[in-house]
Design an enzyme around this catalytic site. Structure first.
Site, short mmCIF file in Angstrom:
data_model
loop_
_atom_site.label_atom_id
_atom_site.label_comp_id
_atom_site.label_asym_id
_atom_site.label_seq_id
_atom_site.Cartn_x
_atom_site.Cartn_y
_atom_site.Cartn_z
N GLY A 1 41.52 27.15 30.31
CA GLY A 1 41.66 28.55 30.88
C GLY A 1 42.84 29.17 31.18
O GLY A 1 43.49 28.40 32.01
N GLY A 2 43.33 30.20 30.43
CA GLY A 2 44.64 30.62 31.04
C GLY A 2 44.51 32.24 31.15
O GLY A 2 45.33 33.03 30.46
N GLY A 3 43.36 32.63 31.93
CA GLY A 3 43.56 33.83 32.57
C GLY A 3 44.24 33.83 33.95
O GLY A 3 45.30 33.10 33.87
N GLY B 1 44.02 30.43 35.76
CA GLY B 1 44.45 29.27 34.89
C GLY B 1 46.04 29.33 35.06
O GLY B 1 46.65 28.29 35.44
N ARG C 1 30.36 48.79 45.34
CA ARG C 1 29.81 48.73 43.96
C ARG C 1 28.17 48.75 43.93
O ARG C 1 27.37 49.07 43.04
CB ARG C 1 30.52 47.71 42.97
CG ARG C 1 31.78 47.99 42.84
CD ARG C 1 32.53 47.14 42.15
NE ARG C 1 33.90 47.80 41.94
CZ ARG C 1 34.77 46.89 40.95
NH1 ARG C 1 34.41 45.59 40.67
NH2 ARG C 1 36.02 47.42 40.75
N LEU D 1 41.32 40.06 40.92
CA LEU D 1 42.65 39.64 40.41
C LEU D 1 43.33 38.82 41.55
O LEU D 1 43.98 38.11 41.34
CB LEU D 1 43.52 40.87 40.12
CG LEU D 1 42.90 41.93 38.97
CD1 LEU D 1 43.85 42.96 38.69
CD2 LEU D 1 42.58 40.86 37.61
C1 LIG Z 1 36.57 45.80 32.46
C2 LIG Z 1 37.03 45.14 33.83
C3 LIG Z 1 37.86 45.61 34.51
C4 LIG Z 1 38.11 44.75 35.58
N1 LIG Z 1 39.12 45.37 36.71
C5 LIG Z 1 39.66 44.78 37.54
C6 LIG Z 1 40.49 45.45 38.73
O1 LIG Z 1 40.88 46.32 38.44
N2 LIG Z 1 40.77 44.66 39.73
C7 LIG Z 1 40.28 43.32 39.85
O2 LIG Z 1 40.53 42.68 40.74
N3 LIG Z 1 39.29 42.83 38.95
C8 LIG Z 1 38.93 43.53 38.09
N4 LIG Z 1 38.17 42.92 37.11
C9 LIG Z 1 37.62 41.42 37.46
C10 LIG Z 1 38.83 40.46 36.78
O3 LIG Z 1 39.52 41.35 35.74
C11 LIG Z 1 38.28 39.09 36.30
O4 LIG Z 1 37.51 38.74 37.04
C12 LIG Z 1 39.44 38.10 36.35
O5 LIG Z 1 40.44 38.67 35.21
C13 LIG Z 1 39.08 36.76 35.70
O6 LIG Z 1 40.30 36.02 35.51
P1 LIG Z 1 40.06 34.43 35.26
O7 LIG Z 1 41.40 33.97 35.39
O8 LIG Z 1 39.20 33.78 36.25
O9 LIG Z 1 39.35 34.47 33.80
P2 LIG Z 1 39.65 34.93 32.35
O10 LIG Z 1 40.81 36.03 32.40
O11 LIG Z 1 38.35 35.53 32.00
O12 LIG Z 1 40.18 33.68 31.48
C14 LIG Z 1 39.32 32.65 31.10
C15 LIG Z 1 40.24 31.95 30.22
O13 LIG Z 1 39.42 30.80 29.89
C16 LIG Z 1 39.54 30.42 28.61
N5 LIG Z 1 38.01 29.98 28.36
C17 LIG Z 1 37.00 30.50 28.62
N6 LIG Z 1 35.91 29.52 28.15
C18 LIG Z 1 36.77 28.51 27.69
C19 LIG Z 1 36.28 27.40 26.96
N7 LIG Z 1 34.90 26.96 26.75
N8 LIG Z 1 36.96 26.48 26.44
C20 LIG Z 1 38.43 26.65 26.49
N9 LIG Z 1 38.86 27.68 27.18
C21 LIG Z 1 38.07 28.63 27.66
C22 LIG Z 1 39.62 31.78 28.07
O14 LIG Z 1 40.28 31.63 26.65
C23 LIG Z 1 40.77 32.30 28.93
O15 LIG Z 1 41.93 31.91 28.67
C24 LIG Z 1 37.81 43.53 36.03
C25 LIG Z 1 36.97 43.04 34.98
C26 LIG Z 1 36.54 43.70 34.07
C27 LIG Z 1 35.52 43.19 33.08
#
Ligand SMILES: Cc1cc2nc3c(=O)[nH]c(=O)nc-3n(C[C@H](O)[C@H](O)[C@H](O)COP(=O)(O)OP(=O)(O)OC[C@H]3O[C@@H](n4cnc5c(N)ncnc54)[C@H](O)[C@@H]3O)c2cc1C
Ligand code: SF4
Ligand code: SF4
Ligand code: FES
Lengths: 669, 252
Positions: A21-23, A26, A321, A447
């Site tokens: 996972g590269g959000g 990650g 919310r 975030l």
């Molecule tokens: C429309 C929207 C607006 C938002 N606005 C805000 C905001 O203003 N402020 C705030 O704080 N939060 C906000 N959020 C929440 C926030 O964006 C997310 O909770 C956060 O970005 C999640 O990041 P993450 O690193 O956990 O995962 P993600 O960014 O979801 O990344 C997941 C990673 O895992 C990888 N992955 C997933 N499944 C697999 C698999 N099976 N095998 C291999 N790789 C996989 C994907 O490719 C990706 O790289 C918002 C959410 C949404 C939907």
């Protein structure tokens, strides 16, 4: 181990850690691992630059107190746990709030183009659940900008050489190897249950491969697709978390699903209109006359019912919310108000745009957000109030992770326990963990929790790795071959599902699942309906076994429909965790709301307990028993701040809007 | 006289193989976009003439035109499928054509391989070099005016529209494309990014760099984010000339 190199095996293989996972979560973990000198394999479904984190619009919280309002990290901490209805463990939340200003400064140093004050400092805006200007933002695409900054840092590590323990470059080996378009298929667990690596599949050609890792992190985001349509990216199926859960990891607080109050209803996705619109002065209303079919812009001020402002005179449109979603849901669904006769309310910025200067100020701060409405709803939001309705947005629940508390009562950085799942050697961070938001997440705290989680996870994985007597790279290959073969066979079986035994279209089944979850397991929950959901889920699991591979001939190439079968299996498993958690939790807390238990609706019913701290101040722990979830509960660490009523100054719930004809009475629900 | 169905003609095929066209008809719904049509086909993989087929493969993620995944050629124009609304593409029920981008190798159906774009980001050192992610205090101050120039440049989502439209970007040339030129401008503007400006300029002056741009200006017309690509190209053109003329002096 002393004689052996901590970086290279005897056959000169580099010992790596794995991040799936590269959000934001990650990528931050990867950066911290690299800074600790640990090479990483980074796996992701999509190029990490396209991760779901790009969707975040509004901003990231940090109590920098730029506006001199007397804000402080402690207040941020308190509002986070209060916003979460006290279900979050307090030490990690304290650690996060304390680290927040430093995190925003770091992002600024990485080049995030944050909005600025006239003096050139970071600008901050207001978000829900606080009275302070605490949210830093970069235009209307803060998540995209943050993700890009971390992506760039990781790209740099893709160019930096691995060095062995003596500081000598290992030829041809870079600190980060990216495996993009790869899907997690399984965890490799050794005989004592320690995670030693993963099996993943190259989506471009179907090849399965086992990866060894001296520590493994899942940062795979949320499970929004369990609800079919949501504000999430379409890759957010939760499949990776489901795989971990099925291999023994505990999934915590699954029932806490945040429904965002303001999204644009549509067939493929419910696109978010960010809370920043209300932060900058946007107002929510419905026409006072329930039968009013005029366009929003034609309805005079006196005929509008600003129900959030009336009911919450202090926080007005910026209540948290869960509260805003419930109020909109109740007003539209139960009280029968509508926008042009549709099941929607208005979110309005037109009053701010009456003058050219006002309009340009709104444009400057909200252009990107309002552009989404313009682009996808096809109407001009500067002239027309936007039609919105609540939508599934964020999962507070996720993989259970541990933390170690320091002497100051905050999270103790550097401990191998932090962010560790119940499977030793497996870590989780970002939206895929459950740690920071309790029963409801405050806007702009995610975030932050993703990045803070990553900052804690990297060092935790490094500490774990250093403490292991044996590296995954020194184990016999049998362990990896076995899990590899299991997953190869499993996929082959999925891929050969054709013929009359497999009559179910998996995408149709997903649609059915989503519709049911959306209707029955979101804003309002009723026990009888949840019982129905749980029994339908058994049927759906049976149907999944009949679901066809729609492209059985495609081997050695991209085959999205067969891979989808794996993700659908995961969604069904998580749906059951969510619904079971909701059914069994007999109280109202944060996003989990049962009208039958709401004392405001049933003042004379002793069973209507509302939030029930005596019995339910507990984290839900779901483990997979081979069929479905078995639930247990664990105490919450509330060692820093005593519980309080979660009060946002609501005035009488039943108060009708001023000037409304008394005869109208509540609509039939 | 919009009909109640949407007709799609989709160019399909395998990596390196021949292409075939398939036609589909899906029910028309309000606010539909090209991705929702493709999702309908997944649920009913049957062509317009009633033959069973396989679901179409394509890339997508955010569905709100911010991740860059879903780029394809729609009715002859390169753009994101998620923000391509049926009501605009087919107001009267005209068929909608979908083809993969042509400047990248096709992998299957509408999926192409855009790795070359990500590689260019490595070549041009598209990052700010920081000393570490630990606490080093606040970042440099930035004026509101500079932020207003930098923010739009930073919205490039590596989607590929610009290079699809660029006559000089193809498999016979190394040209890295206008998007990296524009991003170099961004990093070179940043108060600390500026400290490595020379190395980035060198990359732009090397193989596949700015001299491969023929100034045709096709790129700027198709960028979905309205990034001022030609402006960036001329700014960086001046910077690289300055470096070519005086760089040896600065290197000292
Ligand atoms: C429309 C929207 C607006 C938002 N606005 C805000 C905001 O203003 N402020 C705030 O704080 N939060 C906000 N959020 C929440 C926030 O964006 C997310 O909770 C956060 O970005 C999640 O990041 P993450 O690193 O956990 O995962 P993600 O960014 O979801 O990344 C997941 C990673 O895992 C990888 N992955 C997933 N499944 C697999 C698999 N099976 N095998 C291999 N790789 C996989 C994907 O490719 C990706 O790289 C918002 C959410 C949404 C939907
Ligand atoms: S100006 Fe023309 S040649 Fe240069 S990048 Fe743009 S389209 Fe290509
Ligand atoms: S410059 Fe525009 S068209 Fe080119 S990749 Fe970036 S966003 Fe896409
Ligand atoms: S799916 Fe992200 S841009 Fe279209």
């Amino acid at each position: 181990m002393a004689a052996k190199s901590s970086i290279l095996t005897q056959s000169n293989q580099v010992r790596r850690a794995i991040v799936v996972g590269g959000g934001l979560g990650g990528l931050m973990t990867v950066i911290k691992l690299c800074e600790a000198g640990i090479p990483v394999d980074l796996l992701s479904l999509v190029p990490v630059k396209r991760s779901h984190s790009v969707c975040a619009q509004g901003g990231i919280n940090a109590s920098v107190n730029v506006k001199g309002e007397g804000d402080s990290p402690y207040t941020h901490f308190y509002e986070t746990v209060k916003g979460g209805d006290f279900l979050a463990n307090q030490p990690p939340c304290k650690g996060m709030a304390d680290a927040a200003p430093g995190i925003v400064f770091m992002l600024d140093r990485m080049g995030v183009p944050f909005n600025r004050t006239p003096e050139g400092n970071l600008d901050f805006r207001r978000f829900g659940g606080t009275l302070f200007h605490r949210t830093a933002f970069a235009g209307a695409t803060t998540g995209q900008q943050l993700l890009y900054a971390l992506d760039e840092q990781v790209r740099r590590y893709e160019t930096l050489d691995v060095e062995d323990d003596r500081g000598v470059t290992v030829p041809g080996e870079k600190m980060v190897r990216k495996f993009e378009f790869w899907d997690l298929a399984g965890l490799v667990l050794d005989d004592s249950g320690v995670c030693r690596g993963v099996v993943a599949q190259d989506l471009k050609n179907g090849e399965m491969r086992a990866f060894r890792g001296d520590a493994v992190c899942l940062a795979t985001g949320g499970p929004g697709l369990v609800f079919g349509r949501s504000t999430n990216s379409v890759i957010n199926t939760g499949s990776a978390a489901a795989i971990a859960y099925k291999q023994g990891a505990i999934y915590a607080n699954g029932e806490f699903i945040q429904v965002h109050p303001t999204a644009i209803p549509a067939a493929d996705k419910l696109r978010l209109i960010s809370e920043s619109v209300r932060g900058e002065g946007g107002r929510v209303w419905v026409p006072k006359d329930r039968k009013d079919r005029r366009h929003g812009r034609d309805i005079p001020e006196a005929e509008r019912y600003y129900f959030l402002e009336e009911r919450y005179p202090k926080y007005r449109n910026l209540v948290p919310r869960d509260i805003a979603s419930r109020e909109i849901f109740r007003t539209v669904i139960h009280e029968g108000y509508s926008a042009e006769g549709e099941q929607a309310a208005y979110l309005d910025v037109t009053h701010l745009c009456k003058t050219a200067a006002g309009k340009s100020a709104v444009r400057k701060k909200l252009e990107g957000v309002l552009e989404i409405y313009e682009k996808f709803a096809g109407a001009d939001p500067y002239e027309n109030p936007m039609k919105i309705f609540p939508a599934v947005h964020y999962s507070m629940g996720g993989l259970w992770v541990d933390f170690e508390k320091g002497a100051d009562g905050s999270l103790k950085p550097g401990s191998a326990r932090n962010q560790a799942t119940s499977i030793p050697g497996l870590y989780a961070t970002g939206e895929s963990d459950y740690q920071y938001h309790g029963a409801n997440r405050l806007g702009a705290n995610s975030l932050l929790s993703c990045i803070y989680g990553g900052m804690v996870t990297g060092p935790a994985m490094a500490a774990w790795r250093d403490a292991q007597p044996q590296s995954a790279f020194d184990l016999s290959s049998t362990l990896f071959d076995t899990e590899h073969k299991r997953r190869v066979d499993e996929y082959a079986a999925l891929g050969s599902r054709s013929g009359s035994d497999y009559s179910v279209n998996p995408y149709q089944l997903h649609e059915k699942l989503g519709e049911m979850m959306l209707q029955k397991v979101t804003v309002e929950r009723h026990d009888a309906e949840l019982d129905g959901v749980l029994s339908s889920l058994q049927d759906m699991k049976a149907q999944w076994r009949k679901a066809a591979a729609l492209d059985p001939a495609a081997k050695g190439t991209i085959n999205q429909p067969t891979v989808f079968l794996r993700h659908l299996d995961g969604m069904l498993a998580l749906a059951e965790v969510i619904a079971r958690g909701a059914r069994d939790r007999e109280e109202c807390r944060g996003a989990h709301y049962k009208p039958a238990l709401d004392p405001e609706l049933h003042p004379d019913d002793p069973k209507a307990v509302g939030r029930d701290d005596a019995r339910w101040l507990k984290t839900t722990l779901a483990t997979f028993d081979g069929e479905g979830p078995a639930l247990r509960y664990e105490a919450v660490d509330v060692s820093l701040e005593p519980l309080a009523k979660r009060d946002y100054g609501k005035v009488s719930a039943a108060k009708p809007p001023p000037g409304e004809a008394a005869a109208q009475g509540p609509a039939n629900t | 006289m919009a009909t109640d169905t949407v007709t799609l003609k989709i160019k399909r095929g395998e990596s390196g193989g021949a292409s075939r066209w398939e036609e589909f008809r899906v029910p028309r719904k309000p606010m539909m976009n090209v991705i929702s049509c493709l999702m309908e086909i997944q649920k009913h993989p049957v062509t317009a003439d009633g033959r069973g087929t396989t679901p179409v493969n394509w890339e997508s993620s955010c569905l709100e035109e911010v991740c860059g995944a879903c780029t394809m050629v729609i009715n002859g124009r390169v753009r994101q499928a998620c923000s391509a609304l049926v009501k605009d593409l087919s107001p009267k029920g005209e068929p909608i054509t979908l083809e993969p981008m042509t400047k990248f190798p096709r992998e299957r159906d509408l999926v192409v391989n855009r790795q070359r774009m990500f590689d260019a980001l490595r070549t041009t050192k598209a990052w700010i070099q920081i000393d570490g992610s630990h606490q080093l205090g606040a970042g440099p101050k930035v004026s509101q005016d500079d932020q207003e120039v930098m923010y739009p440049l930073s919205r490039c989502m590596t989607c590929g529209c610009c290079v699809e439209a660029c006559p000089n970007y193809n498999d016979r040339s190394d040209f890295m494309g206008p998007q990296v030129i524009s991003l170099t401008r961004l990093y070179n503007m940043h108060p600390s990014g500026r400290m490595q400006a020379g190395a980035r300029l060198d990359a732009l002056m090397g193989a596949g760099g700015i001299s491969d741009c023929g100034k045709a200006q096709n790129c700027v017309q198709v960028c979905p984010k309205g990034i001022p690509l030609t402006e960036s190209i001329s700014v960086m053109g001046r910077e690289t000339i300055k470096r070519a003329l005086f760089g040896w002096l600065l290197k000292g």
